[in-house]
Design a protein around this motif. Structure first.
Motif, PDB file in Angstrom:
ATOM      1  N   ILE A 110       3.332   6.441  -2.260  1.00  9.30           N
ATOM      2  CA  ILE A 110       4.374   6.937  -1.309  1.00  9.30           C
ATOM      3  C   ILE A 110       4.361   5.730   0.189  1.00  9.30           C
ATOM      4  CG2 ILE A 110       5.194   8.525   0.311  1.00  9.30           C
ATOM      5  CD1 ILE A 110       4.614  10.557  -1.924  1.00  9.30           C
ATOM      6  N   ALA A 111       2.933   5.625   0.488  1.00  9.63           N
ATOM      7  CA  ALA A 111       2.787   4.720   1.776  1.00  9.63           C
ATOM      8  C   ALA A 111       3.089   3.264   1.439  1.00  9.63           C
ATOM      9  CB  ALA A 111       1.193   4.842   2.109  1.00  9.63           C
ATOM     10  N   ALA A 112       3.002   2.904   0.338  1.00  6.51           N
ATOM     11  CA  ALA A 112       3.251   1.434  -0.165  1.00  6.51           C
ATOM     12  C   ALA A 112       4.689   1.069  -0.108  1.00  6.51           C
ATOM     13  CB  ALA A 112       2.551   1.072  -1.565  1.00  6.51           C
ATOM     14  N   PHE A 113       5.566   2.278  -0.741  1.00  4.25           N
ATOM     15  CA  PHE A 113       6.770   2.296  -0.803  1.00  4.25           C
ATOM     16  C   PHE A 113       7.383   2.182   0.541  1.00  4.25           C
ATOM     17  CE2 PHE A 113       6.431   2.924  -5.430  1.00  4.25           C
ATOM     18  CZ  PHE A 113       7.277   1.865  -5.900  1.00  4.25           C
ATOM     19  N   MET A 114       7.004   2.957   1.615  1.00  2.63           N
ATOM     20  CA  MET A 114       7.220   3.078   2.849  1.00  2.63           C
ATOM     21  C   MET A 114       6.808   1.888   3.631  1.00  2.63           C
ATOM     22  SD  MET A 114       6.745   7.078   3.373  1.00  2.63           S
ATOM     23  CE  MET A 114       7.189   7.140   5.123  1.00  2.63           C
ATOM     24  N   MET A 115       6.027   1.340   3.316  1.00  2.00           N
ATOM     25  CA  MET A 115       5.237   0.408   4.315  1.00  2.00           C
ATOM     26  C   MET A 115       6.351  -1.111   4.368  1.00  2.00           C
ATOM     27  SD  MET A 115       1.559  -1.594   3.800  1.00  2.00           S
ATOM     28  CE  MET A 115       1.908  -3.000   2.501  1.00  2.00           C
ATOM     29  N   PRO A 116       6.959  -1.471   5.383  1.00  3.41           N
ATOM     30  CA  PRO A 116       7.719  -2.390   5.418  1.00  3.41           C
ATOM     31  C   PRO A 116       7.386  -3.820   5.306  1.00  3.41           C
ATOM     32  CG  PRO A 116       7.322  -1.845   7.608  1.00  3.41           C
ATOM     33  CD  PRO A 116       6.312  -0.818   6.631  1.00  3.41           C
ATOM     34  N   ALA A 117       6.226  -4.266   5.676  1.00  2.00           N
ATOM     35  CA  ALA A 117       5.731  -5.525   5.608  1.00  2.00           C
ATOM     36  C   ALA A 117       4.108  -5.783   5.479  1.00  2.00           C
ATOM     37  CB  ALA A 117       6.352  -6.647   7.012  1.00  2.00           C
ATOM     38  N   TRP A 118       3.557  -6.630   5.119  1.00  2.00           N
ATOM     39  CA  TRP A 118       2.019  -6.648   5.225  1.00  2.00           C
ATOM     40  C   TRP A 118       1.291  -6.695   6.372  1.00  2.00           C
ATOM     41  CZ3 TRP A 118      -0.513  -6.661   0.957  1.00  2.00           C
ATOM     42  CH2 TRP A 118      -0.117  -7.305  -0.281  1.00  2.00           C
ATOM     43  N   ARG A 119       2.010  -6.915   7.575  1.00  2.00           N
ATOM     44  CA  ARG A 119       1.364  -6.660   8.750  1.00  2.00           C
ATOM     45  C   ARG A 119       1.386  -5.171   9.317  1.00  2.00           C
ATOM     46  NH1 ARG A 119       6.575  -8.867  10.021  1.00  2.00           N
ATOM     47  NH2 ARG A 119       7.873  -7.308  11.028  1.00  2.00           N
ATOM     48  N   SER A 120       1.944  -4.558   8.412  1.00  2.00           N
ATOM     49  CA  SER A 120       1.782  -3.077   8.779  1.00  2.00           C
ATOM     50  C   SER A 120       0.745  -2.271   7.783  1.00  2.00           C
ATOM     51  CB  SER A 120       3.094  -2.122   8.615  1.00  2.00           C
ATOM     52  OG  SER A 120       3.655  -2.291   7.705  1.00  2.00           O
ATOM     53  N   LEU A 121      -0.170  -3.147   7.102  1.00  2.00           N
ATOM     54  CA  LEU A 121      -1.001  -2.673   6.051  1.00  2.00           C
ATOM     55  C   LEU A 121      -2.024  -1.672   6.592  1.00  2.00           C
ATOM     56  CD1 LEU A 121      -2.222  -2.357   3.187  1.00  2.00           C
ATOM     57  CD2 LEU A 121      -3.521  -4.432   3.845  1.00  2.00           C
ATOM     58  N   PHE A 122      -2.691  -1.847   7.791  1.00  2.00           N
ATOM     59  CA  PHE A 122      -3.630  -1.075   8.469  1.00  2.00           C
ATOM     60  C   PHE A 122      -3.206   0.137   8.910  1.00  2.00           C
ATOM     61  CE2 PHE A 122      -5.821  -5.414   8.158  1.00  2.00           C
ATOM     62  CZ  PHE A 122      -6.750  -4.995   7.288  1.00  2.00           C
ATOM     63  N   SER A 123      -2.120  -0.255   9.594  1.00  2.00           N
ATOM     64  CA  SER A 123      -1.330   1.295  10.156  1.00  2.00           C
ATOM     65  C   SER A 123      -0.839   2.245   9.059  1.00  2.00           C
ATOM     66  CB  SER A 123      -0.341   0.891  11.212  1.00  2.00           C
ATOM     67  OG  SER A 123       0.669   0.300  10.427  1.00  2.00           O
ATOM     68  N   THR A 124      -0.488   1.631   7.867  1.00  2.00           N
ATOM     69  CA  THR A 124       0.041   2.494   7.044  1.00  2.00           C
ATOM     70  C   THR A 124      -1.317   3.032   6.363  1.00  2.00           C
ATOM     71  OG1 THR A 124       1.638   1.117   6.616  1.00  2.00           O
ATOM     72  CG2 THR A 124       1.165   2.448   4.618  1.00  2.00           C
ATOM     73  N   ALA A 125      -2.299   2.340   6.233  1.00  2.00           N
ATOM     74  CA  ALA A 125      -3.650   2.774   5.408  1.00  2.00           C
ATOM     75  C   ALA A 125      -4.310   3.955   6.399  1.00  2.00           C
ATOM     76  CB  ALA A 125      -4.632   1.782   5.486  1.00  2.00           C
ATOM     77  N   LEU A 126      -4.043   3.664   7.802  1.00  2.00           N
ATOM     78  CA  LEU A 126      -4.470   4.763   8.687  1.00  2.00           C
ATOM     79  C   LEU A 126      -3.870   6.137   8.578  1.00  2.00           C
ATOM     80  CD1 LEU A 126      -6.481   5.638  10.753  1.00  2.00           C
ATOM     81  CD2 LEU A 126      -4.871   4.633  12.655  1.00  2.00           C
ATOM     82  N   GLY A 127      -2.470   5.953   8.517  1.00  2.00           N
ATOM     83  CA  GLY A 127      -1.504   7.082   8.384  1.00  2.00           C
ATOM     84  C   GLY A 127      -1.726   7.738   6.765  1.00  2.00           C
ATOM     85  N   ALA A 128      -2.127   6.989   5.760  1.00  2.00           N
ATOM     86  CA  ALA A 128      -2.294   7.545   4.819  1.00  2.00           C
ATOM     87  C   ALA A 128      -3.789   8.377   4.482  1.00  2.00           C
ATOM     88  CB  ALA A 128      -2.478   6.635   3.585  1.00  2.00           C
TER      89      ALA A 128
END
Length: 120
Positions: free
Chosen positions: A37-55
């Motif tokens: 779900i986090a990968a599908f919500m992630m808009p771009a590579w630059r938000s990888l670490f914030s998305t991983a933190l949220g997950a």
């Protein structure tokens, strides 16, 4: 200089061991669903670490709330222990890798391109 390289090697081995322990948790069904779900919500590579933190935060919240759904009591984790924070770091590293793999597959399948509309 040899001692420096030995310490650097030990540090790298420690990071790999920490990531491996995080994979043990993320590779369960709940962790994989959260990462997907986090990968599908992630808009771009630059938000990888914030998305991983949220997950990571979502995974910890699910772990806290699951015993309550089974009729158990709510218990906060020991936020002052180093074990808790090492677990959080391991989960963050593992989610970073798993989400990156899922996002890479998403971009290969054409889901990572967004057309931007410029107002003139």
């Amino acid at each position: 200089m040899e001692e420096f390289f030995a310490q650097l090697g030990n540090l790298i081995q420690g990071v790999f061991a920490l990531t491996q322990s995080g994979f043990d948790s993320v590779n369960q069904v709940v962790g994989l669903i959260i990462a997907l779900i986090a990968a599908f919500m992630m808009p771009a590579w630059r938000s990888l670490f914030s998305t991983a933190l949220g997950a990571t935060l979502v995974y910890i919240l699910v772990g806290l709330l699951r015993p309550m759904l089974d009729g158990g009591a709510f218990a906060l984790p020991d936020l002052m222990s180093m074990t808790f924070w090492m677990t959080v770091l391991a989960l963050f590293l593992a989610f970073s890798v798993v989400i990156a793999v899922f996002f890479f597959v998403k971009t290969l399948l054409g889901g990572g391109h967004r057309h931007r509309v410029h107002a003139h």
